[in-house]
Design a protein around this motif. Structure first.
Motif, mmCIF file in Angstrom:
data_model
loop_
_atom_site.group_PDB
_atom_site.id
_atom_site.type_symbol
_atom_site.label_atom_id
_atom_site.label_comp_id
_atom_site.label_asym_id
_atom_site.label_seq_id
_atom_site.Cartn_x
_atom_site.Cartn_y
_atom_site.Cartn_z
ATOM 1 N N VAL A 1 0.852 -1.189 0.000
ATOM 2 C CA VAL A 1 0.000 0.000 0.000
ATOM 3 C C VAL A 1 0.886 1.236 0.000
ATOM 4 N N GLU A 2 0.327 2.339 -0.454
ATOM 5 C CA GLU A 2 1.004 3.629 -0.427
ATOM 6 C C GLU A 2 0.291 4.548 0.559
ATOM 7 N N TYR A 3 1.039 5.484 1.106
ATOM 8 C CA TYR A 3 0.455 6.443 2.046
ATOM 9 C C TYR A 3 -0.756 7.151 1.412
ATOM 10 N N GLY A 4 -1.870 7.158 2.129
ATOM 11 C CA GLY A 4 -3.071 7.818 1.653
ATOM 12 C C GLY A 4 -4.003 6.947 0.836
ATOM 13 N N ASP A 5 -3.571 5.721 0.486
ATOM 14 C CA ASP A 5 -4.448 4.803 -0.254
ATOM 15 C C ASP A 5 -5.689 4.474 0.575
ATOM 16 N N THR A 6 -6.824 4.338 -0.113
ATOM 17 C CA THR A 6 -8.028 3.836 0.554
ATOM 18 C C THR A 6 -7.928 2.312 0.630
ATOM 19 N N ILE A 7 -7.773 1.796 1.836
ATOM 20 C CA ILE A 7 -7.580 0.354 2.009
ATOM 21 C C ILE A 7 -8.788 -0.325 2.659
ATOM 22 N N GLY A 8 -9.794 0.476 2.996
ATOM 23 C CA GLY A 8 -11.032 -0.058 3.554
ATOM 24 C C GLY A 8 -12.105 1.002 3.533
ATOM 25 N N GLU A 9 -13.334 0.582 3.824
ATOM 26 C CA GLU A 9 -14.457 1.516 3.844
ATOM 27 C C GLU A 9 -15.381 1.188 5.006
ATOM 28 N N ILE A 10 -15.996 2.232 5.554
ATOM 29 C CA ILE A 10 -17.046 2.080 6.562
ATOM 30 C C ILE A 10 -18.370 2.436 5.893
ATOM 31 N N LEU A 11 -19.313 1.497 5.905
ATOM 32 C CA LEU A 11 -20.614 1.710 5.267
ATOM 33 C C LEU A 11 -21.693 1.941 6.317
ATOM 34 N N ASP A 12 -22.665 2.767 5.959
ATOM 35 C CA ASP A 12 -23.837 2.953 6.813
ATOM 36 C C ASP A 12 -24.625 1.639 6.821
ATOM 37 N N PRO A 13 -24.930 1.089 7.994
ATOM 38 C CA PRO A 13 -25.608 -0.213 8.053
ATOM 39 C C PRO A 13 -27.034 -0.201 7.523
ATOM 40 N N PHE A 14 -27.654 0.993 7.346
ATOM 41 C CA PHE A 14 -29.031 1.059 6.873
ATOM 42 C C PHE A 14 -29.148 1.473 5.410
ATOM 43 N N THR A 15 -28.128 2.180 4.885
ATOM 44 C CA THR A 15 -28.212 2.670 3.507
ATOM 45 C C THR A 15 -27.116 2.131 2.600
ATOM 46 N N ALA A 16 -26.078 1.495 3.172
ATOM 47 C CA ALA A 16 -24.923 0.970 2.432
ATOM 48 C C ALA A 16 -24.101 2.063 1.762
ATOM 49 N N GLU A 17 -24.350 3.328 2.132
ATOM 50 C CA GLU A 17 -23.512 4.412 1.625
ATOM 51 C C GLU A 17 -22.193 4.438 2.395
ATOM 52 N N VAL A 18 -21.134 4.874 1.710
ATOM 53 C CA VAL A 18 -19.829 4.968 2.361
ATOM 54 C C VAL A 18 -19.845 6.135 3.347
#
Length: 311
Positions: free
Chosen positions: A258-275
Motif C-alpha cells: 500500500v502507499e500512504y493515503g491509499d483507501t484500504i477499507g471503507e465504513i458503510l452505513d448499516p441502513f443505507t450501504a452508503e460509504v
C-alpha cells in the motif's frame, strides 16, 4: 507414536475433560508443540493434526533422529471448541492468561498448570497462537523479548517475518512467556486464519515447523529453504484505526503493498450501504494484519502495516 492422556479432570456435566498428547521418538525432551488453547482456534488445532500425521509417517521411516522426543498437543480447550466459545465455557476465562497455572486453583488454572507441567523442560516450545482481534495475518513467528530469548532461532522457521514483542504485564501469564522463564526457547506461530481452515497457510506452517526441527537436529527432513526472514519489532508496526462505526469492508488483504493515503477499507452505513468514511493507509508499506469483522466501532484497529524503510 504414542497417544497419551496427559491430564484428566472430572466434570459435573458430560464426559471428563481430557488433555491428550502425541509423543514421537525417545530421549531428550527436544520440542513441545501446542495447538488450540482457545475454543475458536480451529486452524491452530488443524495445523497440529497435520503435524501429527506428518511425524507419524516420518517416525515409521526413521526420520526422527535418535535421542530426541517430540510432544504434540493439538487441542487444549475441547470443551469450548465443542460449543463454539473462544474462552472457557463456565466462566469465560482465558486459559492462555493462567500460566504457569496452579493445581489447587480455579478450573482454568488447573488446566494451565497441567499443560505447563507436560511441556516445561523441553528445549524448544512452539505454540500456534491467535490474536486478540479477529483477523488475518501474514504468517510469522513471534518471540517475547524477555531477555531469555534467542531471537536468531526464529529465522530457522523460514517464515516471512519474525516479530519481537516487548512483554506487557498481561503477557507474563501466557504460555510463551513462561516457557522462556523456565529456560525453553519459545516461539508463537501465527497463520492466516483462526476460526476457519486455510490450507495454504496450514501447509506453510507445517513445513516451517519441520524445517525448524531439521535445522536444530531433531528430525531428518528435506525441504526448500523458505524465506529469508525479516525481523521487525511489534512496536514499529503502523496501526490504522476505523474513523467511524458501521459495516466494515476491507479493500486490501495481508501481504499486499500500500502507499500512504491509499483507501484500504471503507465504513458503510448499516441502513443505507452508503460509504460513511474511507479507511486510509497511514504509511507506505505492506499490510501485516487486517481485521475480519463485519461490524466495527469507531477507533477500532482495522489494519497493521509494516512501514517501508524509507517511508
Amino acid at each position: 507414536m504414542k497417544q497419551e492422556i496427559l491430564y484428566e479432570l472430572e466434570t459435573p456435566y458430560r464426559q471428563p475433560f481430557r488433555l491428550e498428547g502425541f509423543r514421537f521418538g525417545e530421549g531428550e525432551h527436544s520440542c513441545a508443540i501446542v495447538g488450540g488453547i482457545r475454543g475458536n482456534e480451529i486452524q491452530q488445532m488443524y495445523v497440529c493434526a497435520r503435524l501429527v500425521k506428518a511425524l507419524t509417517a516420518m517416525e515409521k521411516q526413521g526420520m526422527i533422529l535418535q535421542g530426541h522426543e517430540i510432544l504434540v498437543i493439538p487441542c487444549v480447550n475441547r470443551y469450548s471448541m465443542n460449543v463454539g466459545k473462544r474462552f472457557w465455557t463456565m466462566d469465560n476465562t482465558d486459559i492462555n492468561r493462567m500460566f504457569p497455572g496452579y493445581s489447587q486453583g480455579e478450573t482454568t488454572q488447573r488446566i494451565a498448570g497441567a499443560l505447563f507441567d507436560a511441556v516445561k523442560g523441553y528445549r524448544y516450545g512452539i505454540h500456534f497462537a491467535s490474536f486478540y482481534l479477529p483477523g488475518d495475518f501474514v504468517p510469522h513467528v513471534r518471540i517475547m523479548d524477555t531477555g531469555y530469548q534467542t531471537s536468531s532461532l526464529g529465522n530457522l522457521f523460514g517464515l516471512p517475518y519474525v516479530v519481537m514483542r516487548t512483554p506487557k504485564p498481561i503477557d507474563t501469564t501466557t504460555l510463551n512467556y513462561n516457557w522462556q522463564i523456565w529456560e525453553s526457547n519459545a516461539f508463537s506461530i501465527y497463520t492466516r486464519e483462526t476460526a476457519n481452515i486455510d490450507e495454504e497457510s496450514a501447509t506453510q506452517a507445517v513445513s516451517a515447523v519441520l524445517r525448524y526441527l531439521s535445522r536444530v537436529g531433531v528430525v531428518k527432513y528435506t525441504c526448500h529453504s523458505g524465506y529469508l526472514s525479516t525481523v521487525i519489532n511489534e512496536n514499529d508496526l503502523a496501526t490504522v484505526l476505523t474513523p467511524a462505526g458501521g459495516i466494515f469492508r476491507a479493500l486490501r488483504v495481508p501481504g499486499q503493498e500500500v502507499e500512504y493515503g491509499d483507501t484500504i477499507g471503507e465504513i458503510l452505513d448499516p441502513f443505507t450501504a452508503e460509504v460513511v468514511a474511507p479507511v486510509t493507509a497511514t504509511t507506505s508499506g505492506l499490510v501485516f494484519f487486517a481485521i475480519d469483522k463485519p461490524l466495527v466501532l469507531e477507533h477500532e484497529v482495522a489494519f497493521k502495516l509494516i512501514r517501508r524503510l524509507h517511508a
